[in-house]
Write an enzyme that holds these catalytic residues in place. Structure first.
Site, short mmCIF file in Angstrom:
data_model
loop_
_atom_site.label_atom_id
_atom_site.label_comp_id
_atom_site.label_asym_id
_atom_site.label_seq_id
_atom_site.Cartn_x
_atom_site.Cartn_y
_atom_site.Cartn_z
N GLU A 43 14.67 -8.00 1.58
CA GLU A 43 13.27 -8.43 1.63
C GLU A 43 13.10 -9.25 2.91
O GLU A 43 13.64 -10.35 3.03
CB GLU A 43 12.93 -9.28 0.40
CG GLU A 43 11.55 -9.91 0.44
CD GLU A 43 11.34 -10.94 -0.66
OE1 GLU A 43 10.57 -11.91 -0.42
OE2 GLU A 43 11.94 -10.80 -1.73
N THR A 72 6.83 -12.70 1.15
CA THR A 72 5.84 -13.71 1.51
C THR A 72 4.56 -13.02 2.00
O THR A 72 3.94 -13.43 2.99
CB THR A 72 6.37 -14.69 2.58
OG1 THR A 72 7.73 -15.02 2.29
CG2 THR A 72 5.58 -16.00 2.57
N LYS A 132 7.80 -11.79 -10.05
CA LYS A 132 8.67 -12.78 -9.44
C LYS A 132 8.28 -14.16 -9.97
O LYS A 132 7.13 -14.58 -9.80
CB LYS A 132 8.51 -12.73 -7.92
CG LYS A 132 9.12 -13.89 -7.16
CD LYS A 132 8.85 -13.73 -5.67
CE LYS A 132 9.29 -14.94 -4.88
NZ LYS A 132 9.12 -14.73 -3.43
#
Length: 228
Positions: A43, A72, A132
């Protein structure tokens, strides 16, 4: 790789390495190191300088076994740039419904960030493939995941924040489908010192923990069923 295969890969490996690097070069080194360590997933967070270009380079050609996602991701505009660059999954630190809607519409895997039960449920109902839980370590860690899994067993949770070599087993035992691991795996000091072998070894250690705990849980489950 279609969304189902991306989902299966993340669930199978059980670890999503989160790369926060200070340069384009360091991000590439980190991605190669975690892959060498047995985790073909990375990621790339949008905090990395030139993150979209890093994603584009890592996915160029489409022949690599490395599964590249964008992290993000704060809004749909950023998500679109990442998808256009080749990102195969999107991860957000919080819940932005427009981003989830874009991922659903484009048929790409989404891992929306959430913390409270309401946010977790909202993310799941909006179409997020995984949820998440961030920042998990600050709100109880593995105990919090276990508490969420009680009423929400159908939602695949990926705790991020507070996951390290000492707590990884607890998170898997608590019901996490995978672990989001940043600095404890992709150590900034190792990148700055140009020592990717440290990250390779970290990846192997985390993988071993996940595999061993899952095997123990499977054995315990079989034993419990045989006694029933």
């Amino acid at each position: 790789m279609d969304k189902q295969k991306v989902r299966d890969r993340i669930a199978e490996i059980g670890i999503v390495p989160v790369v926060r690097a200070s340069s384009h070069h360091e991000a590439r080194i980190a991605a190669e190191a975690v892959c060498e360590g047995g985790i073909p997933i990375v990621e790339i967070t949008m905090t990395v300088p030139g993150a979209v270009d890093v994603i584009r380079e890592l996915t160029k050609g489409g022949a690599s076994e490395l599964l590249v996602g964008a992290g993000t991701v704060l809004n749909a505009e950023a998500a679109r740039r990442c998808l256009d660059a080749g990102a195969q999954f999107l991860v957000s630190p919080g819940l932005n419904l427009q981003t989830v809607e874009l991922a659903v519409r484009e048929g790409k895997l989404m891992m929306a960030g959430a913390l409270t039960p309401t946010e977790v449920i909202t993310a799941w109902e909006a179409g997020s493939d995984f949820v998440k839980v961030f920042p998990c370590g600050q709100v109880g860690g593995a105990k919090y995941i276990k508490a969420l899994k009680g009423p929400l067993p159908q939602i695949p949770l990926v705790p991020t924040g507070g996951v390290n070599l000492n707590t990884a087993a607890e998170f898997i035992e608590a019901g996490a489908v995978a672990l989001g691991i940043g600095g404890e795996l992709v150590q900034a000091e190792a990148l700055k010192a140009n020592k990717p072998e440290v990250i390779v070894e970290n990846a192997r250690k985390f993988l071993t923990i996940v595999r061993q705990v899952r095997a123990q849980m499977a054995t315990s489950s079989i034993a419990a069923r045989s006694r029933a």
